[in-house]
Design an enzyme around this catalytic site. Structure first.
Site, PDB file in Angstrom:
ATOM      1  N   GLU A 261       0.803  -1.144  -0.137  1.00 29.54           N
ATOM      2  CA  GLU A 261      -0.011  -0.154  -0.380  1.00 29.54           C
ATOM      3  C   GLU A 261       0.477   1.136  -0.252  1.00 29.54           C
ATOM      4  O   GLU A 261       0.213   2.600  -0.555  1.00 29.54           O
ATOM      5  CB  GLU A 261      -0.707  -0.335   1.259  1.00 29.54           C
ATOM      6  CG  GLU A 261      -1.849  -1.725   1.235  1.00 29.54           C
ATOM      7  CD  GLU A 261      -2.649  -2.163   2.006  1.00 29.54           C
ATOM      8  OE1 GLU A 261      -2.536  -1.459   3.168  1.00 29.54           O
ATOM      9  OE2 GLU A 261      -3.462  -2.900   1.959  1.00 29.54           O
TER      10      GLU A 261
ATOM     11  N   GLU B 265       3.672 -10.880  -0.380  1.00 28.99           N
ATOM     12  CA  GLU B 265       2.256 -10.485  -0.511  1.00 28.99           C
ATOM     13  C   GLU B 265       1.861 -10.162  -1.582  1.00 28.99           C
ATOM     14  O   GLU B 265       2.186  -9.334  -2.180  1.00 28.99           O
ATOM     15  CB  GLU B 265       1.965  -9.265   1.201  1.00 28.99           C
ATOM     16  CG  GLU B 265       2.280  -9.293   1.908  1.00 28.99           C
ATOM     17  CD  GLU B 265       1.709  -8.250   2.800  1.00 28.99           C
ATOM     18  OE1 GLU B 265       0.527  -8.890   4.234  1.00 28.99           O
ATOM     19  OE2 GLU B 265       1.787  -6.964   3.154  1.00 28.99           O
TER      20      GLU B 265
ATOM     21  N   GLY C 226      -6.906  -7.736   0.877  1.00 32.86           N
ATOM     22  CA  GLY C 226      -7.646  -7.365   1.194  1.00 32.86           C
ATOM     23  C   GLY C 226      -8.879  -7.469   0.186  1.00 32.86           C
ATOM     24  O   GLY C 226      -9.751  -7.352   0.383  1.00 32.86           O
TER      25      GLY C 226
HETATM   26  P1  PGA Z   1      -5.196  -8.555   4.003  1.00 30.97           P
HETATM   27  O1  PGA Z   1      -4.221  -7.929   4.664  1.00 30.97           O
HETATM   28  O2  PGA Z   1      -5.001  -9.776   5.477  1.00 30.97           O
HETATM   29  O3  PGA Z   1      -6.643  -8.090   4.362  1.00 30.97           O
HETATM   30  O4  PGA Z   1      -5.499  -9.279   2.710  1.00 30.97           O
HETATM   31  C1  PGA Z   1      -2.160  -8.623   4.584  1.00 30.97           C
HETATM   32  C2  PGA Z   1      -1.002  -6.954   4.480  1.00 30.97           C
HETATM   33  O5  PGA Z   1      -1.464  -6.311   3.516  1.00 30.97           O
HETATM   34  O6  PGA Z   1      -0.830  -7.392   5.470  1.00 30.97           O
END
Ligand code: PGA
Length: 254
Positions: free
Chosen positions: A98, A166, A172
């Site tokens: 992010e 990730e 998300g």
């Molecule tokens: P999530 O996020 O489990 O909501 O997919 C993981 C993260 O961004 O570390």
């Protein structure tokens, strides 16, 4: 040396004081495997760090979600690694997708952050991962290794680094990587570390998976040989985070 299972809870930009207290109470009351089996770290927003640190059980630890790339000073809105150390915060998440994608943090900048945070005595959860477009074009490993390289070029001691793989398309979205997809990238990443950093670092560095991990899918993922734990977003705000912590026991029966 066995890699201790690691479960991180990334609360992102969520919570009020009351909600934070409630989550901590749930965590404090939970029965989970001992610290020898699983390392648990929760990462609230900066403003709640002292509160969470003061209330949280002593076998769980806290992490910041980011910190400034160098020594503090005239950098409005930033929080320095020194401040985290001063507050007794042991961990920091760096390079979360992010931040890479929304705040345009480049690979080199993330590498600089990891190196500086480590130099100040923080432990680092360093995140890497590809977008859907990159996966579909077959460049997953090129992306992930380029991100890891900028860290490896600047870091000599890996003892305090956990790598979080990730995939951006899984974060998300509810679209978790399959255990085979996660294992494949984790194994490749470990191979990359072996070839580019060294055998010992490859064998001992924990590579955790993040992206839509929940109470239902964690066990199957945890059973993969190169999955050493999780970085959990959405589900870390809920009671099912406890089930994710408990998935550490899957490793014991290996
Ligand atoms: P999530 O996020 O489990 O909501 O997919 C993981 C993260 O961004 O570390």
């Amino acid at each position: 040396m066995a890699r201790k299972f690691f479960v991180g809870g990334n609360w992102k930009c969520n919570g009020t004081t009351e909600e934070v207290k409630k989550i901590v109470t749930t965590l404090n009351e939970a029965e989970v495997p001992s610290e020898e089996i699983v390392e648990v770290v929760v990462s609230p927003p900066f403003v709640f760090l002292p509160l969470v640190k003061s209330l949280l059980r002593s076998d769980f630890h806290v992490s910041a979600q980011n910190c400034w790339v160098r020594k503090g000073g005239a950098f409005t809105g930033e929080i320095s690694a020194e401040m985290l150390v001063n507050l007794g915060i042991p961990w920091v998440i760096l390079g979360h997708s992010e931040r890479r994608l929304i705040l345009i943090e480049a690979n080199e900048f993330v590498g600089d952050k990891v190196a500086y945070a480590l130099s100040q005595g923080l432990k680092v959860i360093a995140c890497v991962g590809e977008t859907l477009e990159q996966r579909e074009s077959g460049s997953t490993m090129a992306i992930v290794s380029a991100q890891t390289k900028e860290i490896a070029d600047r870091v000599s001691n890996w003892a305090n680094v956990v790598i979080a793989y990730e995939p951006v398309w899984a974060i998300g979205t509810g679209k978790v990587a399959t255990p085979a997809q996660a294992q494949e990238v984790h194994a490749e990443l470990r191979k990359w570390l072996h070839g580019n950093v060294g055998a010992e670092v490859a064998a001992t560095t924990r590579i955790i998976y993040g992206g839509s991990v929940n109470g239902g899918n964690c066990k199957e993922l945890a059973a993969q040989p190169d999955v050493d734990g999780f970085l959990v977003g959405g589900a870390s705000l809920k009671a099912e985070f406890i089930d994710i912590i408990k998935s550490a026991t899957v490793k014991k029966s290996d």
